[in-house]
Design an enzyme around this catalytic site. Sequence first.
Site, mmCIF file in Angstrom:
data_model
loop_
_atom_site.group_PDB
_atom_site.id
_atom_site.type_symbol
_atom_site.label_atom_id
_atom_site.label_comp_id
_atom_site.label_asym_id
_atom_site.label_seq_id
_atom_site.Cartn_x
_atom_site.Cartn_y
_atom_site.Cartn_z
ATOM 1 N N LYS A 140 -0.268 -4.122 10.200
ATOM 2 C CA LYS A 140 -0.557 -3.486 11.492
ATOM 3 C C LYS A 140 -1.424 -4.394 12.355
ATOM 4 O O LYS A 140 -1.225 -4.516 13.558
ATOM 5 C CB LYS A 140 -1.263 -2.145 11.225
ATOM 6 C CG LYS A 140 -2.082 -1.594 12.355
ATOM 7 C CD LYS A 140 -1.202 -0.900 13.346
ATOM 8 C CE LYS A 140 -1.887 -0.316 14.547
ATOM 9 N NZ LYS A 140 -3.287 -0.317 14.674
ATOM 10 N N ASP A 141 -2.437 -5.017 11.726
ATOM 11 C CA ASP A 141 -3.335 -5.945 12.434
ATOM 12 C C ASP A 141 -2.930 -7.362 12.013
ATOM 13 O O ASP A 141 -3.643 -8.023 11.258
ATOM 14 C CB ASP A 141 -4.784 -5.643 12.066
ATOM 15 C CG ASP A 141 -5.195 -4.238 12.468
ATOM 16 O OD1 ASP A 141 -5.782 -4.087 13.534
ATOM 17 O OD2 ASP A 141 -4.893 -3.287 11.709
ATOM 18 N N HIS A 166 -5.599 7.242 6.976
ATOM 19 C CA HIS A 166 -4.274 7.859 7.136
ATOM 20 C C HIS A 166 -3.313 7.208 6.148
ATOM 21 O O HIS A 166 -3.728 6.395 5.302
ATOM 22 C CB HIS A 166 -3.811 7.729 8.585
ATOM 23 C CG HIS A 166 -3.921 6.335 9.141
ATOM 24 N ND1 HIS A 166 -3.195 5.271 8.652
ATOM 25 C CD2 HIS A 166 -4.711 5.812 10.117
ATOM 26 C CE1 HIS A 166 -3.493 4.182 9.320
ATOM 27 N NE2 HIS A 166 -4.421 4.466 10.213
ATOM 28 N N GLN A 224 -5.375 -10.229 12.526
ATOM 29 C CA GLN A 224 -6.522 -10.094 11.619
ATOM 30 C C GLN A 224 -6.160 -10.607 10.220
ATOM 31 O O GLN A 224 -6.940 -11.316 9.574
ATOM 32 C CB GLN A 224 -6.933 -8.626 11.545
ATOM 33 C CG GLN A 224 -7.953 -8.309 10.471
ATOM 34 C CD GLN A 224 -8.413 -6.870 10.558
ATOM 35 O OE1 GLN A 224 -9.289 -6.566 11.362
ATOM 36 N NE2 GLN A 224 -7.844 -5.995 9.759
ATOM 37 N N GLN A 246 -17.850 -5.924 15.342
ATOM 38 C CA GLN A 246 -16.511 -6.239 15.846
ATOM 39 C C GLN A 246 -16.140 -5.448 17.091
ATOM 40 O O GLN A 246 -15.002 -5.511 17.540
ATOM 41 C CB GLN A 246 -15.454 -6.076 14.746
ATOM 42 C CG GLN A 246 -15.197 -4.658 14.304
ATOM 43 C CD GLN A 246 -14.327 -4.628 13.047
ATOM 44 O OE1 GLN A 246 -14.771 -4.987 11.968
ATOM 45 N NE2 GLN A 246 -13.088 -4.203 13.190
ATOM 46 N N GLY A 248 -1.275 4.873 6.436
ATOM 47 C CA GLY A 248 -1.262 3.404 6.463
ATOM 48 C C GLY A 248 -2.298 2.848 5.499
ATOM 49 O O GLY A 248 -2.015 1.951 4.691
ATOM 50 N N HIS A 249 -3.510 3.400 5.561
ATOM 51 C CA HIS A 249 -4.552 2.970 4.622
ATOM 52 C C HIS A 249 -4.139 3.295 3.182
ATOM 53 O O HIS A 249 -4.346 2.488 2.275
ATOM 54 C CB HIS A 249 -5.877 3.682 4.924
ATOM 55 C CG HIS A 249 -6.450 3.411 6.278
ATOM 56 N ND1 HIS A 249 -6.457 4.349 7.280
ATOM 57 C CD2 HIS A 249 -7.052 2.308 6.799
ATOM 58 C CE1 HIS A 249 -7.044 3.846 8.352
ATOM 59 N NE2 HIS A 249 -7.406 2.607 8.093
ATOM 60 N N GLY A 293 -3.587 -4.781 6.267
ATOM 61 C CA GLY A 293 -2.347 -4.222 6.782
ATOM 62 C C GLY A 293 -1.697 -5.146 7.795
ATOM 63 O O GLY A 293 -2.388 -5.756 8.625
HETATM 64 P P1 AMP Z 1 -9.053 -0.055 10.038
HETATM 65 O O1 AMP Z 1 -9.613 1.141 9.311
HETATM 66 O O2 AMP Z 1 -8.314 0.294 11.276
HETATM 67 O O3 AMP Z 1 -10.050 -1.165 10.191
HETATM 68 O O4 AMP Z 1 -7.925 -0.621 9.069
HETATM 69 C C1 AMP Z 1 -8.211 -0.983 7.754
HETATM 70 C C2 AMP Z 1 -6.997 -1.662 7.171
HETATM 71 O O5 AMP Z 1 -5.890 -0.771 7.221
HETATM 72 C C3 AMP Z 1 -6.590 -2.917 7.960
HETATM 73 O O6 AMP Z 1 -6.196 -3.930 7.047
HETATM 74 C C4 AMP Z 1 -5.439 -2.423 8.794
HETATM 75 O O7 AMP Z 1 -4.515 -3.441 9.125
HETATM 76 C C5 AMP Z 1 -4.811 -1.412 7.854
HETATM 77 N N1 AMP Z 1 -3.983 -0.451 8.588
HETATM 78 C C6 AMP Z 1 -4.357 0.318 9.641
HETATM 79 N N2 AMP Z 1 -3.307 1.020 10.107
HETATM 80 C C7 AMP Z 1 -2.241 0.678 9.332
HETATM 81 C C8 AMP Z 1 -0.848 1.045 9.328
HETATM 82 N N3 AMP Z 1 -0.348 1.898 10.207
HETATM 83 N N4 AMP Z 1 -0.062 0.485 8.390
HETATM 84 C C9 AMP Z 1 -0.549 -0.407 7.492
HETATM 85 N N5 AMP Z 1 -1.844 -0.789 7.445
HETATM 86 C C10 AMP Z 1 -2.678 -0.259 8.359
#
Ligand code: AMP
Length: 274
Positions: A147-148, A34, A151, A61, A36-37, A145
């Site tokens: 967001k985490d 999305h 992490q 995980q 964010g990514h 991100g």
């Molecule tokens: P994920 O696919 O959920 O494992 O996330 C992959 C990367 O995208 C991680 O570093 C997350 O922190 C980041 N991420 C997920 N959602 C967002 C968001 N809303 N804003 C910024 N980064 C994000």
Amino acid sequence: MRTCNDPDDVTAWARSWRSEGARVGFVPTMGFLHRGHASLLDLAHARCDRVVVSIYVNPLQFGPSEDLDRYPRDPEGDLRLCAAHGVDLAFLPETLYPPGFSTRVRVEGLTSVLCGAARRGHFEGVTTVVARLFGIVGPCTSVFGEKDWQQYVVVRRMAEDLHPGVEVVAGPLVRDDDGLALSSRNRYLSAADRVRALSLHRALRAIRDSREPSVPALLEEGRSLLEVDRLDYIAIVDPWSLAPLERVDRPARALVAAFVGNTRLIDNVAVDPR
Ligand code: AMP
């Protein structure tokens, strides 16, 4: 844009780019991408010459009762988004763990609190996969991100300890117009649950915007605003040690994790000293 399934191909491409003097940026994801990514891909581009993204739902995980089997997937949409954001190489491995794989990477301390307390073994799964991916890609910079937040802090610690050549940077949390933190898991939410999910950000905003310095008072106010089915935690901590604070007398981070229906959501904001 190249697409690879085989780790050896990724290693070869990244090596050839490095040998030309290119800076290789890396963004690990679990797909269902999305905005964010996308913002992390753009950030990687701004800092590096070549961008590698991995799309892999990492079984290590997920806990036994978590959503590994139903985690949303959309490889075609993901590849379109990657191409639109100038990714050079998308890595979609079938598995990242060859037969006999028996190494685990664990960061101590930072992983025993907050999401680490609620999801036993989760961060060990994260650091193990990220260490393996760093080994395959050999990035100069890897982008995570905010967001985490936990992490990000844990991976930074791991990189400082084990991967001195890798710079770990974070991109800001991207939200929907109504304030909900974008997450692949939002697609699990019913319309009614999505409305209640907004209460996470509402609670964090109240904490951020308050002039109250006392953490117990701030947390009480935050809790009173939450409309969730189960609260894992709401906390105000030092951003880097994740240690709980009594007063907001220095930069802090407020974090929340809660279930709305069956969906576990997380959110966080920076909190300025008052
Ligand atoms: P994920 O696919 O959920 O494992 O996330 C992959 C990367 O995208 C991680 O570093 C997350 O922190 C980041 N991420 C997920 N959602 C967002 C968001 N809303 N804003 C910024 N980064 C994000």
